[in-house]
Design a protein around this motif. Structure first.
Motif, PDB file in Angstrom:
ATOM      1  N   THR A 298       0.862  -1.182   0.000  1.00 12.53           N
ATOM      2  CA  THR A 298       0.000   0.000   0.000  1.00 12.53           C
ATOM      3  C   THR A 298       0.897   1.231   0.000  1.00 12.53           C
ATOM      4  O   THR A 298       1.798   1.353   0.835  1.00 12.53           O
ATOM      5  CB  THR A 298      -0.931   0.008   1.224  1.00 12.53           C
ATOM      6  N   VAL A 299       0.665   2.110  -0.950  1.00 16.07           N
ATOM      7  CA  VAL A 299       1.501   3.297  -1.133  1.00 16.07           C
ATOM      8  C   VAL A 299       0.709   4.526  -0.700  1.00 16.07           C
ATOM      9  O   VAL A 299      -0.364   4.802  -1.254  1.00 16.07           O
ATOM     10  CB  VAL A 299       1.951   3.421  -2.607  1.00 16.07           C
ATOM     11  N   ASP A 300       1.222   5.232   0.298  1.00 18.42           N
ATOM     12  CA  ASP A 300       0.466   6.361   0.857  1.00 18.42           C
ATOM     13  C   ASP A 300       0.165   7.420  -0.192  1.00 18.42           C
ATOM     14  O   ASP A 300      -0.940   7.964  -0.240  1.00 18.42           O
ATOM     15  CB  ASP A 300       1.237   6.962   2.032  1.00 18.42           C
ATOM     16  N   GLY A 301       1.136   7.712  -1.058  1.00 21.41           N
ATOM     17  CA  GLY A 301       0.950   8.753  -2.061  1.00 21.41           C
ATOM     18  C   GLY A 301      -0.012   8.381  -3.166  1.00 21.41           C
ATOM     19  O   GLY A 301      -0.415   9.222  -3.968  1.00 21.41           O
ATOM     20  N   LEU A 302      -0.421   7.100  -3.198  1.00 21.92           N
ATOM     21  CA  LEU A 302      -1.412   6.636  -4.171  1.00 21.92           C
ATOM     22  C   LEU A 302      -2.700   6.214  -3.469  1.00 21.92           C
ATOM     23  O   LEU A 302      -3.451   5.373  -3.974  1.00 21.92           O
ATOM     24  CB  LEU A 302      -0.849   5.456  -4.987  1.00 21.92           C
ATOM     25  N   ASP A 303      -2.945   6.801  -2.307  1.00 19.55           N
ATOM     26  CA  ASP A 303      -4.174   6.530  -1.548  1.00 19.55           C
ATOM     27  C   ASP A 303      -4.332   5.050  -1.211  1.00 19.55           C
ATOM     28  O   ASP A 303      -5.438   4.510  -1.194  1.00 19.55           O
ATOM     29  CB  ASP A 303      -5.407   7.028  -2.317  1.00 19.55           C
ATOM     30  N   GLY A 304      -3.196   4.385  -0.950  1.00 19.43           N
ATOM     31  CA  GLY A 304      -3.245   2.983  -0.561  1.00 19.43           C
ATOM     32  C   GLY A 304      -3.160   1.988  -1.700  1.00 19.43           C
ATOM     33  O   GLY A 304      -3.108   0.777  -1.470  1.00 19.43           O
TER      34      GLY A 304
ATOM     35  N   THR B 130       5.742   5.897 -11.725  1.00 17.30           N
ATOM     36  CA  THR B 130       5.255   6.876 -12.693  1.00 17.30           C
ATOM     37  C   THR B 130       4.053   7.637 -12.141  1.00 17.30           C
ATOM     38  O   THR B 130       3.944   8.874 -12.305  1.00 17.30           O
ATOM     39  CB  THR B 130       4.879   6.174 -14.021  1.00 17.30           C
ATOM     40  N   GLU B 131       3.167   6.916 -11.452  1.00 15.99           N
ATOM     41  CA  GLU B 131       1.996   7.594 -10.890  1.00 15.99           C
ATOM     42  C   GLU B 131       2.381   8.513  -9.723  1.00 15.99           C
ATOM     43  O   GLU B 131       1.792   9.582  -9.550  1.00 15.99           O
ATOM     44  CB  GLU B 131       0.955   6.553 -10.458  1.00 15.99           C
ATOM     45  N   LEU B 132       3.378   8.101  -8.937  1.00 14.56           N
ATOM     46  CA  LEU B 132       3.871   8.987  -7.873  1.00 14.56           C
ATOM     47  C   LEU B 132       4.469  10.259  -8.471  1.00 14.56           C
ATOM     48  O   LEU B 132       4.246  11.364  -7.963  1.00 14.56           O
ATOM     49  CB  LEU B 132       4.917   8.250  -7.024  1.00 14.56           C
ATOM     50  N   GLU B 133       5.235  10.099  -9.548  1.00 15.56           N
ATOM     51  CA  GLU B 133       5.823  11.264 -10.230  1.00 15.56           C
ATOM     52  C   GLU B 133       4.726  12.177 -10.771  1.00 15.56           C
ATOM     53  O   GLU B 133       4.803  13.407 -10.645  1.00 15.56           O
ATOM     54  CB  GLU B 133       6.728  10.797 -11.372  1.00 15.56           C
ATOM     55  N   ALA B 134       3.707  11.572 -11.379  1.00 11.60           N
ATOM     56  CA  ALA B 134       2.631  12.367 -11.970  1.00 11.60           C
ATOM     57  C   ALA B 134       1.880  13.171 -10.915  1.00 11.60           C
ATOM     58  O   ALA B 134       1.416  14.290 -11.178  1.00 11.60           O
ATOM     59  CB  ALA B 134       1.665  11.452 -12.723  1.00 11.60           C
ATOM     60  N   ARG B 135       1.791  12.617  -9.709  1.00 13.57           N
ATOM     61  CA  ARG B 135       1.110  13.323  -8.617  1.00 13.57           C
ATOM     62  C   ARG B 135       2.028  14.286  -7.890  1.00 13.57           C
ATOM     63  O   ARG B 135       1.571  15.055  -7.036  1.00 13.57           O
ATOM     64  CB  ARG B 135       0.557  12.313  -7.606  1.00 13.57           C
ATOM     65  N   GLY B 136       3.315  14.231  -8.191  1.00 15.89           N
ATOM     66  CA  GLY B 136       4.265  15.105  -7.514  1.00 15.89           C
ATOM     67  C   GLY B 136       4.416  14.800  -6.033  1.00 15.89           C
ATOM     68  O   GLY B 136       4.601  15.711  -5.214  1.00 15.89           O
TER      69      GLY B 136
END
Length: 201
Positions: free
Chosen positions: A78-84, A111-117
């Motif tokens: 679960t990745v905090d920056g991707l809402d779990g 890539t999704e973490l980068e896109a969300r900054g």
């Protein structure tokens, strides 16, 4: 809480890396382990939206097919920056027509973490749920969580899944840079397993 007195246990997995970890953890207790994959059992569809739900599906399918006591594991990151996310869909992120490709999954995650900054440290947790199911339907459930952070590019050649980009708290190397016995001492699965060990006769 029921004690495990049987010396043979079926592990409801087709994942060799996961099986190797569980087999190594069971060995000191004299418990012989075989897997659903080794027995040629089909993989059931994991249709639940929780780790417990999917572990129970795997345990019941293997137990009904064999009549043996079964240990099933459902785990993911679960990745905090991707809402779990990806969570219970961790393996799905790796699916390709040719099988699972975790480099694809790790790349998508980063890539999704980068896109969300998302700022560093990019915190995440490996989570494992173990269910021990007996043929009479009795079950015991154990959960383990290993907090850490994600790094890029991937590092190390040990382990499996997301191990090359996960650095556990208190360490500066990834799971994939650790020897198996080092990882097995601190992993999410090890934390759940230590709770399971209270059942050993």
């Amino acid at each position: 809480m029921r004690k495990l007195t049987e010396k043979k246990l079926l592990v409801a997995t087709h994942n060799k890396g996961k099986l190797d970890e569980i087999r190594a953890m069971m060995a000191p207790h004299g418990i012989e382990v075989t897997s659903a994959g080794e027995m040629g059992l089909p993989e059931p569809a994991e249709t639940e939206d929780s780790f417990i739900g999917n572990a129970r599906i795997k345990a019941r399918a293997a137990m009904q097919a064999t009549g043996l006591p079964v240990l099933a594991d459902d785990s993911g990151i679960t990745v905090d920056g991707l809402d779990g996310a990806p969570g219970v869909y961790t393996a799905d992120w790796a699916e390709t027509p040719q099988g699972r490709d975790f480099m694809q999954a790790m790349t998508r995650t980063w890539t999704e973490l980068e896109a969300r900054g998302v700022a560093e440290p990019r915190t995440a947790q490996f989570r494992a749920t173990l269910i021990l199911l007996w043929p009479d339907g009795h079950e015991e459930i154990f959960e383990g969580v290993a907090p850490g952070r994600l790094v890029w590019p991937p590092r190390g050649v040990q382990g499996h899944g997301y191990d090359p980009i996960f650095v556990p708290d208190g360490h500066d190397v990834t799971y994939a840079e650790m020897l198996p016995e080092q990882k097995n001492a601190i992993s999410h699965r090890a934390r759940a397993f230590r709770k399971l060990e209270t059942l050993f006769a």
